[in-house]
Design a protein around this motif. Structure first.
Motif, PDB file in Angstrom:
ATOM      1  N   PHE A 120      19.384 -83.700 -27.956  1.00 42.53           N
ATOM      2  CA  PHE A 120      18.979 -84.299 -26.682  1.00 42.53           C
ATOM      3  C   PHE A 120      17.485 -84.114 -26.445  1.00 42.53           C
ATOM      4  CE2 PHE A 120      18.646 -84.437 -22.032  1.00 42.53           C
ATOM      5  CZ  PHE A 120      19.297 -85.633 -21.782  1.00 42.53           C
ATOM      6  N   CYS A 121      16.949 -82.970 -26.868  1.00 40.19           N
ATOM      7  CA  CYS A 121      15.516 -82.705 -26.695  1.00 40.19           C
ATOM      8  C   CYS A 121      14.658 -83.553 -27.620  1.00 40.19           C
ATOM      9  CB  CYS A 121      15.224 -81.221 -26.943  1.00 40.19           C
ATOM     10  SG  CYS A 121      15.863 -80.116 -25.672  1.00 40.19           S
ATOM     11  N   LEU A 122      15.226 -83.976 -28.748  1.00 37.58           N
ATOM     12  CA  LEU A 122      14.450 -84.767 -29.701  1.00 37.58           C
ATOM     13  C   LEU A 122      14.254 -86.204 -29.248  1.00 37.58           C
ATOM     14  CD1 LEU A 122      15.928 -83.538 -33.110  1.00 37.58           C
ATOM     15  CD2 LEU A 122      13.739 -82.920 -32.091  1.00 37.58           C
ATOM     16  N   ILE A 123      15.108 -86.692 -28.352  1.00 32.31           N
ATOM     17  CA  ILE A 123      15.027 -88.099 -27.923  1.00 32.31           C
ATOM     18  C   ILE A 123      13.657 -88.439 -27.330  1.00 32.31           C
ATOM     19  CG2 ILE A 123      15.977 -89.822 -26.342  1.00 32.31           C
ATOM     20  CD1 ILE A 123      18.704 -88.536 -26.734  1.00 32.31           C
ATOM     21  N   PRO A 124      13.094 -87.610 -26.402  1.00 30.28           N
ATOM     22  CA  PRO A 124      11.767 -87.960 -25.843  1.00 30.28           C
ATOM     23  C   PRO A 124      10.631 -87.973 -26.862  1.00 30.28           C
ATOM     24  CG  PRO A 124      12.882 -86.333 -24.468  1.00 30.28           C
ATOM     25  CD  PRO A 124      13.655 -86.432 -25.728  1.00 30.28           C
ATOM     26  N   MET A 125      10.845 -87.349 -28.030  1.00 31.88           N
ATOM     27  CA  MET A 125       9.809 -87.387 -29.055  1.00 31.88           C
ATOM     28  C   MET A 125       9.657 -88.787 -29.645  1.00 31.88           C
ATOM     29  SD  MET A 125      10.161 -83.832 -31.197  1.00 31.88           S
ATOM     30  CE  MET A 125       8.771 -84.305 -32.212  1.00 31.88           C
ATOM     31  N   TYR A 126      10.724 -89.575 -29.599  1.00 31.16           N
ATOM     32  CA  TYR A 126      10.714 -90.901 -30.219  1.00 31.16           C
ATOM     33  C   TYR A 126      10.767 -92.037 -29.203  1.00 31.16           C
ATOM     34  CZ  TYR A 126      11.912 -88.059 -34.271  1.00 31.16           C
ATOM     35  OH  TYR A 126      11.906 -87.106 -35.256  1.00 31.16           O
ATOM     36  N   PHE A 127      11.306 -91.767 -28.030  1.00 30.02           N
ATOM     37  CA  PHE A 127      11.436 -92.815 -27.016  1.00 30.02           C
ATOM     38  C   PHE A 127      10.880 -92.304 -25.690  1.00 30.02           C
ATOM     39  CE2 PHE A 127      14.983 -93.157 -30.005  1.00 30.02           C
ATOM     40  CZ  PHE A 127      14.784 -94.432 -30.495  1.00 30.02           C
ATOM     41  N   GLY A 128       9.905 -93.040 -25.139  1.00 30.62           N
ATOM     42  CA  GLY A 128       9.321 -92.666 -23.858  1.00 30.62           C
ATOM     43  C   GLY A 128       9.809 -93.586 -22.747  1.00 30.62           C
ATOM     44  N   GLY A 129       9.645 -93.162 -21.523  1.00 35.69           N
ATOM     45  CA  GLY A 129      10.082 -93.969 -20.397  1.00 35.69           C
ATOM     46  C   GLY A 129       9.155 -95.120 -20.081  1.00 35.69           C
ATOM     47  N   GLY A 130       7.927 -95.101 -20.618  1.00 30.93           N
ATOM     48  CA  GLY A 130       6.967 -96.150 -20.326  1.00 30.93           C
ATOM     49  C   GLY A 130       5.999 -95.723 -19.241  1.00 30.93           C
ATOM     50  N   LEU A 131       4.834 -96.347 -19.238  1.00 33.18           N
ATOM     51  CA  LEU A 131       3.781 -95.950 -18.304  1.00 33.18           C
ATOM     52  C   LEU A 131       4.138 -96.283 -16.853  1.00 33.18           C
ATOM     53  CD1 LEU A 131       0.962 -94.883 -17.733  1.00 33.18           C
ATOM     54  CD2 LEU A 131       0.061 -97.163 -18.247  1.00 33.18           C
ATOM     55  N   ILE A 132       4.657 -97.474 -16.607  1.00 36.42           N
ATOM     56  CA  ILE A 132       4.942 -97.883 -15.227  1.00 36.42           C
ATOM     57  C   ILE A 132       6.061 -97.052 -14.606  1.00 36.42           C
ATOM     58  CG2 ILE A 132       5.706 -99.808 -13.766  1.00 36.42           C
ATOM     59  CD1 ILE A 132       4.231-101.689 -15.625  1.00 36.42           C
ATOM     60  N   PRO A 133       7.219 -96.875 -15.273  1.00 38.84           N
ATOM     61  CA  PRO A 133       8.236 -95.996 -14.681  1.00 38.84           C
ATOM     62  C   PRO A 133       7.737 -94.571 -14.468  1.00 38.84           C
ATOM     63  CG  PRO A 133       9.195 -97.310 -16.434  1.00 38.84           C
ATOM     64  CD  PRO A 133       7.718 -97.509 -16.508  1.00 38.84           C
ATOM     65  N   THR A 134       6.926 -94.070 -15.410  1.00 41.54           N
ATOM     66  CA  THR A 134       6.378 -92.722 -15.253  1.00 41.54           C
ATOM     67  C   THR A 134       5.443 -92.646 -14.056  1.00 41.54           C
ATOM     68  OG1 THR A 134       6.508 -92.390 -17.649  1.00 41.54           O
ATOM     69  CG2 THR A 134       5.113 -90.879 -16.416  1.00 41.54           C
ATOM     70  N   TYR A 135       4.648 -93.700 -13.865  1.00 44.83           N
ATOM     71  CA  TYR A 135       3.729 -93.728 -12.728  1.00 44.83           C
ATOM     72  C   TYR A 135       4.505 -93.682 -11.408  1.00 44.83           C
ATOM     73  CZ  TYR A 135       0.066 -95.340  -9.566  1.00 44.83           C
ATOM     74  OH  TYR A 135      -0.825 -95.448  -8.535  1.00 44.83           O
ATOM     75  N   PHE A 136       5.560 -94.490 -11.302  1.00 44.75           N
ATOM     76  CA  PHE A 136       6.359 -94.491 -10.069  1.00 44.75           C
ATOM     77  C   PHE A 136       7.080 -93.159  -9.874  1.00 44.75           C
ATOM     78  CE2 PHE A 136       6.213 -99.233 -10.475  1.00 44.75           C
ATOM     79  CZ  PHE A 136       5.577 -99.459  -9.262  1.00 44.75           C
ATOM     80  N   LEU A 137       7.486 -92.524 -10.972  1.00 47.19           N
ATOM     81  CA  LEU A 137       8.117 -91.212 -10.862  1.00 47.19           C
ATOM     82  C   LEU A 137       7.140 -90.175 -10.335  1.00 47.19           C
ATOM     83  CD1 LEU A 137      10.460 -89.245 -11.375  1.00 47.19           C
ATOM     84  CD2 LEU A 137       9.633 -88.997 -13.723  1.00 47.19           C
TER      85      LEU A 137
END
Length: 300
Positions: free
Chosen positions: A114-131
């Motif tokens: 589960f921890c390895l998933i963010p190493m390969y797939f990100g949420g994207g700049l716009i969703p991260t900005y709103f978060l």
């Protein structure tokens, strides 16, 4: 045959020395050139031709930097971010690595996957900005700290190192009644100096050099770090050069020319002052850095 082998060895040695000298010179020259420009008089810098020594030595550029209150604020933000961010990242990432290194942890493989998933797939700049905006971290110093408390790659290195520590240390501590928090901070932390120094250097360099987050999430000038101040100075210099190249009238050209001269010297001086602290720290961590990388990467 023996003479041919000796000649061949000499050729290899000479070739290696030549290659190392070329690499050394090409690596060191940009730094020396920037250092020379930073110590050169601003009015003389526009003439060009400066190589590795200042033609008209002066400390006026550095005097102008250190009398600017914006620079001191930026230094304060950068130092605070680097120290707090590196310390917080070490504790949180280290605790996570310690937990995943325990063989008796239930669903340990699932957590690791589960921890390895963010190493390969990100949420994207716009969703991260709103978060970040929803969490109230825009124009907040904590935006430098909280999103960077965990780094998965650093966690993997620390987990591998913790797995190489003898289990007897933990077993003896458990017999004496120690809990996992005590074991982590009083047993594993002291014996893991190489990997801790390595990860501290990773976190420190990242926080010191990062310019992306302040330019996206920070608009308050009082929260801008050194990288943002340096970027604004470089952008100012680029604008002055474009104005001078466009030849927008004699008055504008002369003004931009003088501006370019001053800004170029100040840019180099600011760059030198921004990299010296992190460069000065590295030699003290180098021996731990090499050992930590090797040990932390052997065992997966």
């Amino acid at each position: 045959m023996k003479e041919k082998k000796v000649v061949s060895d000499y050729v290899i040695i000479i070739s290696m020395v030549v290659i190392m000298v070329v690499v050394f010179v090409t690596t060191l020259y940009p730094f020396l050139n920037s250092l020379a420009i930073s110590f050169n008089h601003a009015d003389d810098t526009i003439l060009g031709g400066i190589t590795i020594y200042p033609r008209v030595p002066t400390i006026a550029n550095y005097r102008q930097i250190f009398t600017n209150p914006t620079i001191w604020k930026a230094y304060g933000i950068t130092f605070a971010r680097t120290i707090i961010g590196a310390a917080g990242g070490l504790v949180v990432t280290g605790a996570m690595a310690f937990g995943l290194s325990r063989k008796n942890l239930v669903f340990r493989k699932f957590y690791t996957f589960f921890c390895l998933i963010p190493m390969y797939f990100g949420g994207g700049l716009i969703p991260t900005y709103f978060l970040i905006q929803t969490l109230g971290l825009r124009n907040n110093f904590l935006v430098y700290i909280i999103p960077n408390l965990v780094n998965i790659w650093n966690m993997i290195l620390m987990r591998s190192y913790f797995q190489s520590v003898p289990d007897a240390l933990e077993e003896s501590s458990r017999i004496d009644g120690a809990n996992y928090i005590t074991i982590f901070f009083k047993i594993y932390w002291p014996v893991s100096t190489p990997i801790i120094a390595t990860i501290a250097l990773y976190f420190g360099v990242y926080h010191w050099n990062d310019w992306f987050m302040p330019n996206i999430y920070i608009t308050n000038t009082d929260l801008k770090p050194m990288t943002s101040v340096l970027l604004s100075i470089i952008s100012e210099a680029a604008f002055a050069e474009r104005m001078a190249a466009a030849g927008a009238g004699a008055f504008v050209g002369d003004a931009s020319k003088g501006k370019q001269t001053n800004v170029r010297s100040i840019t180099m001086a600011t760059m030198i002052t921004s990299i010296v602290p992190i460069v000065a720290i590295y030699p003290f961590l180098q021996r731990y850095f090499l050992k930590g990388i090797m040990v932390g990467s052997i065992k997966g």
